[in-house]
Design a protein around this motif. Structure first.
Motif, PDB file in Angstrom:
ATOM      1  N   GLY A 137       0.848  67.923  45.894  1.00 37.45           N
ATOM      2  CA  GLY A 137       0.032  68.164  44.706  1.00 37.45           C
ATOM      3  C   GLY A 137      -0.180  69.628  44.366  1.00 37.45           C
ATOM      4  N   LYS A 138       0.512  70.504  45.057  1.00 32.91           N
ATOM      5  CA  LYS A 138       0.379  71.931  44.759  1.00 32.91           C
ATOM      6  C   LYS A 138       1.290  72.297  43.599  1.00 32.91           C
ATOM      7  CE  LYS A 138      -1.059  73.183  49.340  1.00 32.91           C
ATOM      8  NZ  LYS A 138      -1.033  74.145  50.397  1.00 32.91           N
ATOM      9  N   ARG A 139       0.952  73.416  42.948  1.00 29.16           N
ATOM     10  CA  ARG A 139       1.747  73.902  41.810  1.00 29.16           C
ATOM     11  C   ARG A 139       2.291  75.277  42.139  1.00 29.16           C
ATOM     12  NH1 ARG A 139      -2.554  71.162  38.970  1.00 29.16           N
ATOM     13  NH2 ARG A 139      -1.633  69.464  37.790  1.00 29.16           N
ATOM     14  N   ILE A 140       3.550  75.471  41.813  1.00 28.88           N
ATOM     15  CA  ILE A 140       4.191  76.763  42.033  1.00 28.88           C
ATOM     16  C   ILE A 140       4.790  77.206  40.706  1.00 28.88           C
ATOM     17  CG2 ILE A 140       6.043  77.977  43.245  1.00 28.88           C
ATOM     18  CD1 ILE A 140       5.705  75.878  45.482  1.00 28.88           C
ATOM     19  N   CYS A 141       4.461  78.410  40.287  1.00 24.80           N
ATOM     20  CA  CYS A 141       4.985  78.963  39.041  1.00 24.80           C
ATOM     21  C   CYS A 141       6.204  79.829  39.352  1.00 24.80           C
ATOM     22  CB  CYS A 141       3.925  79.811  38.351  1.00 24.80           C
ATOM     23  SG  CYS A 141       2.480  78.840  37.881  1.00 24.80           S
ATOM     24  N   SER A 142       7.254  79.626  38.572  1.00 24.18           N
ATOM     25  CA  SER A 142       8.486  80.352  38.845  1.00 24.18           C
ATOM     26  C   SER A 142       9.095  80.869  37.547  1.00 24.18           C
ATOM     27  CB  SER A 142       9.464  79.413  39.551  1.00 24.18           C
ATOM     28  OG  SER A 142      10.646  80.093  39.882  1.00 24.18           O
ATOM     29  N   ASP A 143       9.918  81.905  37.689  1.00 17.83           N
ATOM     30  CA  ASP A 143      10.671  82.463  36.566  1.00 17.83           C
ATOM     31  C   ASP A 143      11.694  81.420  36.124  1.00 17.83           C
ATOM     32  OD1 ASP A 143      12.272  83.841  34.798  1.00 17.83           O
ATOM     33  OD2 ASP A 143      12.815  85.436  36.212  1.00 17.83           O
ATOM     34  N   PRO A 144      11.670  80.988  34.863  1.00 22.41           N
ATOM     35  CA  PRO A 144      12.606  79.948  34.419  1.00 22.41           C
ATOM     36  C   PRO A 144      14.071  80.387  34.467  1.00 22.41           C
ATOM     37  CG  PRO A 144      11.366  80.814  32.556  1.00 22.41           C
ATOM     38  CD  PRO A 144      10.790  81.428  33.784  1.00 22.41           C
ATOM     39  N   ASN A 145      14.323  81.678  34.551  1.00 19.20           N
ATOM     40  CA  ASN A 145      15.699  82.176  34.577  1.00 19.20           C
ATOM     41  C   ASN A 145      16.217  82.413  35.999  1.00 19.20           C
ATOM     42  OD1 ASN A 145      15.898  82.261  31.720  1.00 19.20           O
ATOM     43  ND2 ASN A 145      14.683  84.128  31.743  1.00 19.20           N
ATOM     44  N   SER A 146      15.381  82.186  37.003  1.00 15.92           N
ATOM     45  CA  SER A 146      15.830  82.422  38.381  1.00 15.92           C
ATOM     46  C   SER A 146      16.763  81.296  38.821  1.00 15.92           C
ATOM     47  CB  SER A 146      14.641  82.525  39.342  1.00 15.92           C
ATOM     48  OG  SER A 146      14.064  81.248  39.542  1.00 15.92           O
ATOM     49  N   VAL A 147      17.652  81.636  39.719  1.00 16.43           N
ATOM     50  CA  VAL A 147      18.624  80.665  40.236  1.00 16.43           C
ATOM     51  C   VAL A 147      17.900  79.531  40.948  1.00 16.43           C
ATOM     52  CG1 VAL A 147      20.545  80.368  41.858  1.00 16.43           C
ATOM     53  CG2 VAL A 147      20.429  82.416  40.438  1.00 16.43           C
ATOM     54  N   TRP A 148      16.889  79.872  41.766  1.00 19.91           N
ATOM     55  CA  TRP A 148      16.150  78.852  42.504  1.00 19.91           C
ATOM     56  C   TRP A 148      15.480  77.856  41.548  1.00 19.91           C
ATOM     57  CZ3 TRP A 148      11.038  77.303  42.795  1.00 19.91           C
ATOM     58  CH2 TRP A 148      10.733  76.426  43.831  1.00 19.91           C
ATOM     59  N   ALA A 149      14.863  78.342  40.476  1.00 22.20           N
ATOM     60  CA  ALA A 149      14.181  77.463  39.517  1.00 22.20           C
ATOM     61  C   ALA A 149      15.185  76.541  38.831  1.00 22.20           C
ATOM     62  CB  ALA A 149      13.432  78.288  38.486  1.00 22.20           C
ATOM     63  N   LYS A 150      16.340  77.069  38.465  1.00 28.01           N
ATOM     64  CA  LYS A 150      17.358  76.233  37.813  1.00 28.01           C
ATOM     65  C   LYS A 150      17.852  75.146  38.755  1.00 28.01           C
ATOM     66  CE  LYS A 150      18.788  79.759  34.539  1.00 28.01           C
ATOM     67  NZ  LYS A 150      19.829  80.662  34.080  1.00 28.01           N
ATOM     68  N   GLU A 151      18.045  75.482  40.038  1.00 25.93           N
ATOM     69  CA  GLU A 151      18.464  74.479  41.027  1.00 25.93           C
ATOM     70  C   GLU A 151      17.392  73.408  41.197  1.00 25.93           C
ATOM     71  OE1 GLU A 151      19.349  76.570  44.634  1.00 25.93           O
ATOM     72  OE2 GLU A 151      21.177  77.476  43.815  1.00 25.93           O
ATOM     73  N   ALA A 152      16.132  73.833  41.251  1.00 29.37           N
ATOM     74  CA  ALA A 152      15.023  72.890  41.423  1.00 29.37           C
ATOM     75  C   ALA A 152      14.918  71.949  40.219  1.00 29.37           C
ATOM     76  CB  ALA A 152      13.721  73.649  41.635  1.00 29.37           C
ATOM     77  N   ILE A 153      15.089  72.480  39.026  1.00 31.75           N
ATOM     78  CA  ILE A 153      15.038  71.650  37.813  1.00 31.75           C
ATOM     79  C   ILE A 153      16.156  70.612  37.849  1.00 31.75           C
ATOM     80  CG2 ILE A 153      15.405  71.695  35.308  1.00 31.75           C
ATOM     81  CD1 ILE A 153      13.877  74.392  35.286  1.00 31.75           C
ATOM     82  N   LEU A 154      17.370  71.041  38.184  1.00 26.27           N
ATOM     83  CA  LEU A 154      18.500  70.105  38.270  1.00 26.27           C
ATOM     84  C   LEU A 154      18.223  69.013  39.295  1.00 26.27           C
ATOM     85  CD1 LEU A 154      21.636  72.427  38.005  1.00 26.27           C
ATOM     86  CD2 LEU A 154      20.912  70.651  36.406  1.00 26.27           C
ATOM     87  N   LYS A 155      17.701  69.398  40.450  1.00 23.00           N
ATOM     88  CA  LYS A 155      17.409  68.433  41.509  1.00 23.00           C
ATOM     89  C   LYS A 155      16.395  67.396  41.042  1.00 23.00           C
ATOM     90  CE  LYS A 155      14.621  67.356  45.175  1.00 23.00           C
ATOM     91  NZ  LYS A 155      13.259  66.907  45.019  1.00 23.00           N
ATOM     92  N   VAL A 156      15.321  67.841  40.408  1.00 23.58           N
ATOM     93  CA  VAL A 156      14.287  66.910  39.926  1.00 23.58           C
ATOM     94  C   VAL A 156      14.870  65.999  38.846  1.00 23.58           C
ATOM     95  CG1 VAL A 156      12.092  66.742  38.690  1.00 23.58           C
ATOM     96  CG2 VAL A 156      12.349  68.404  40.526  1.00 23.58           C
ATOM     97  N   ASP A 157      15.645  66.555  37.918  1.00 25.68           N
ATOM     98  CA  ASP A 157      16.244  65.752  36.850  1.00 25.68           C
ATOM     99  C   ASP A 157      17.187  64.686  37.414  1.00 25.68           C
ATOM    100  OD1 ASP A 157      14.834  67.146  34.929  1.00 25.68           O
ATOM    101  OD2 ASP A 157      16.526  68.432  34.343  1.00 25.68           O
TER     102      ASP A 157
END
Length: 137
Positions: free
Chosen positions: A99-119
């Motif tokens: 239930g924690k929230r982490i804010c990330s740069d939308p252009n970072s490689v890690w954030a893009k990988e995380a978005i793909l994984k969740v999708d």
């Protein structure tokens, strides 16, 4: 010569009747003023509330800065994309299993990988749900 007694009697009662009438008018005036004041206060309060709610609306949950925290992707269960219009920065807010929230740069490689994984995981869940619904029919 007759002196009219009723004239004397009426003249002695008239000041009291006038005082009573003036008192009643004053009470009516005061009640109208109180009612007007209450109505004006309610109108001002209602106008103020509608303006405040229309301008600001509900306070959104915003990322104020990006975090450098990188957690394992398997702990992320969802995300929200935050635009700059409502919040001060563009960011991706990831939700973890705890239930924690982490804010990330939308252009970072890690954030893009995380978005793909969740999708991908959401898509797998949707396909599995559709298959279950087809089997039930």
């Amino acid at each position: 010569m007759l002196i009219s007694a009723p004239t004397l009697f009426i003249s002695s009662v008239t000041p009291r009747a006038e005082e009573f009438a003036i008192e009643e008018q004053s009470r009516g005036f005061i009640l109208k003023m109180r009612l007007s004041l209450v109505v004006a206060a309610l109108l001002c309060f209602t106008t103020w509330m509608s303006v405040v709610h229309a301008t600001h609306g509900p306070v959104p949950l915003c990322c104020m800065q990006w975090s450098n925290t990188r957690i394992p992707l398997k702990r992320i269960v969802g995300y929200t994309i935050q635009s700059e219009g409502v919040c001060p920065i563009a960011a991706v807010m990831f939700q973890t299993k705890l239930g924690k929230r982490i804010c990330s740069d939308p252009n970072s490689v890690w954030a893009k990988e995380a978005i793909l994984k969740v999708d991908e995981e959401k898509e797998k869940e949707n396909i599995a749900r559709e298959n279950e619904e087809c089997m039930e029919e």
